[in-house]
Design a protein around this motif. Sequence first.
Motif, short mmCIF file in Angstrom:
data_model
loop_
_atom_site.label_atom_id
_atom_site.label_comp_id
_atom_site.label_asym_id
_atom_site.label_seq_id
_atom_site.Cartn_x
_atom_site.Cartn_y
_atom_site.Cartn_z
N VAL A 214 -5.10 -9.10 -2.66
CA VAL A 214 -5.38 -8.16 -3.43
C VAL A 214 -6.17 -6.81 -2.75
O VAL A 214 -6.42 -5.36 -3.05
CB VAL A 214 -6.16 -8.71 -4.59
CG1 VAL A 214 -4.97 -9.04 -5.25
CG2 VAL A 214 -7.72 -9.00 -4.36
N GLN A 215 -7.23 -7.35 -1.91
CA GLN A 215 -8.27 -6.80 -1.08
C GLN A 215 -7.52 -5.24 -0.03
O GLN A 215 -7.45 -4.47 -0.28
CB GLN A 215 -9.48 -7.30 -0.37
CG GLN A 215 -10.13 -7.97 -1.56
CD GLN A 215 -10.87 -8.73 -0.17
OE1 GLN A 215 -11.67 -8.17 0.56
NE2 GLN A 215 -11.56 -9.29 -1.23
N ARG A 216 -6.71 -6.05 0.38
CA ARG A 216 -5.77 -5.12 1.65
C ARG A 216 -4.76 -4.19 0.84
O ARG A 216 -4.42 -2.98 1.10
CB ARG A 216 -4.18 -6.18 2.36
CG ARG A 216 -3.60 -5.51 3.59
CD ARG A 216 -2.89 -6.35 4.14
NE ARG A 216 -3.24 -8.29 4.63
CZ ARG A 216 -3.07 -9.16 3.64
NH1 ARG A 216 -2.62 -9.50 3.13
NH2 ARG A 216 -4.07 -9.92 4.56
N LEU A 217 -3.80 -4.51 -0.43
CA LEU A 217 -3.55 -3.65 -1.20
C LEU A 217 -4.35 -2.70 -1.54
O LEU A 217 -3.26 -1.56 -2.22
CB LEU A 217 -2.92 -4.42 -2.33
CG LEU A 217 -1.27 -5.56 -1.98
CD1 LEU A 217 -0.78 -6.08 -2.93
CD2 LEU A 217 -0.35 -4.61 -1.16
N ASP A 218 -5.31 -2.26 -1.97
CA ASP A 218 -6.21 -1.85 -2.09
C ASP A 218 -6.20 -0.17 -1.43
O ASP A 218 -6.10 0.63 -1.02
CB ASP A 218 -7.67 -2.03 -2.82
CG ASP A 218 -7.54 -2.53 -4.37
OD1 ASP A 218 -6.36 -2.39 -5.12
OD2 ASP A 218 -8.66 -3.23 -4.77
N TRP A 219 -6.79 -1.05 -0.12
CA TRP A 219 -6.72 -0.40 1.11
C TRP A 219 -5.92 0.46 1.83
O TRP A 219 -5.98 1.64 1.95
CB TRP A 219 -7.60 -0.93 2.13
CG TRP A 219 -7.52 -1.92 3.10
CD1 TRP A 219 -8.16 -3.34 3.50
CD2 TRP A 219 -6.46 -1.43 4.33
NE1 TRP A 219 -6.99 -4.25 4.19
CE2 TRP A 219 -6.51 -3.76 4.92
CE3 TRP A 219 -5.71 -0.98 4.74
CZ2 TRP A 219 -5.26 -3.26 5.53
CZ3 TRP A 219 -5.12 -0.95 5.68
CH2 TRP A 219 -4.69 -2.13 6.44
N VAL A 220 -4.41 -0.72 1.31
CA VAL A 220 -4.04 -0.01 2.01
C VAL A 220 -2.79 1.20 1.51
O VAL A 220 -2.85 2.19 1.95
CB VAL A 220 -2.88 -1.14 2.19
CG1 VAL A 220 -0.75 -0.47 2.45
CG2 VAL A 220 -2.80 -1.78 3.18
N THR A 221 -3.41 1.32 0.11
CA THR A 221 -2.22 2.49 -0.91
C THR A 221 -3.66 3.11 -0.55
O THR A 221 -2.79 4.65 -0.55
CB THR A 221 -1.99 1.49 -2.43
OG1 THR A 221 -3.44 1.34 -2.78
CG2 THR A 221 -1.60 1.15 -2.47
N LYS A 222 -4.82 3.29 -0.92
CA LYS A 222 -5.84 4.43 -1.02
C LYS A 222 -5.64 4.96 0.71
O LYS A 222 -5.36 6.09 0.81
CB LYS A 222 -7.82 3.86 0.17
CG LYS A 222 -8.31 4.57 -0.78
CD LYS A 222 -9.69 3.85 -0.58
CE LYS A 222 -10.17 5.23 -0.27
NZ LYS A 222 -12.29 4.83 -0.64
#
Length: 270
Positions: free
Chosen positions: A168-176
């Motif tokens: 979930v942390q990775r998906l947040d920074w990838v999309t940002k």
Amino acid sequence: KKPGELRYGATRAHNRHMIDFCADDDRLMGVGIIPLDDPAAAMVELEFALESGLQAIWVPHRTAGDKSPGHVDLEPFWALLAESGTPFVLHVGGAPLQALKAWSNNGRAAVRDWMGGGENVRTKDAALMHQPPETFISMLVLDGVFDRHPKLRGAAVELGAGWVPEMVQRLDWVTKIYGRVDESVRFERKPSEQLSEQMGFTPFPHEDVTNLINQSNEDLYLFSSDYPHVEGGRNPIGKFEASLTGQTNELKEKFYSENFLRIWPEARVS
């Protein structure tokens, strides 16, 4: 017959069996299974499953043939699940359990499967088993499936949850970061919010639930025991209780029941 005909013929046979098995006991929640390889055939089977009263749909957590599970051809499938309030489920066995043979070719003797039985999960398999479901869920997020269908619900079961906080942390920074150039991942709700509202994950009894919550949040995790399988442990509740030492009764209630009921609200007993 063609491989696709066999696949969906077996799918219908399984789902008819599940419907019959659950017919005489209203406590049972029937789980259908639907491969996503052929979007049109998947829709036919989904309509049959819903009309027959099945209450969840297990989908394989692999590519849908040569397509992403978030492909536009599968949009009607996810839309119907969302509209009907029927959760999808990922479960061990929804992708190959064994790592590529080459990874185990180390010139040494073969290792044993500690569980026995037919599943044959060995040490290296267990270390990599989270990768296919993590990939599948990540593709659903990045293809906007959860964003477009906020009523869609799902659960990853018997696949552990130690991998969830980092995902979930990775998906947040990838999309940002990539959203600066990729308009398709400019969501109003961050991926972590989408997953916290729409997904649940069942930790293994040996995983530290408090640590998982501290790294993410208390809405993501569901109790499961895998009873009567040996990999569920001899005392799963005792292990979970130990890892929840010091937590509030409200948080424990979320883990043991309320997060499940968020995914399957029809299971709530009034």
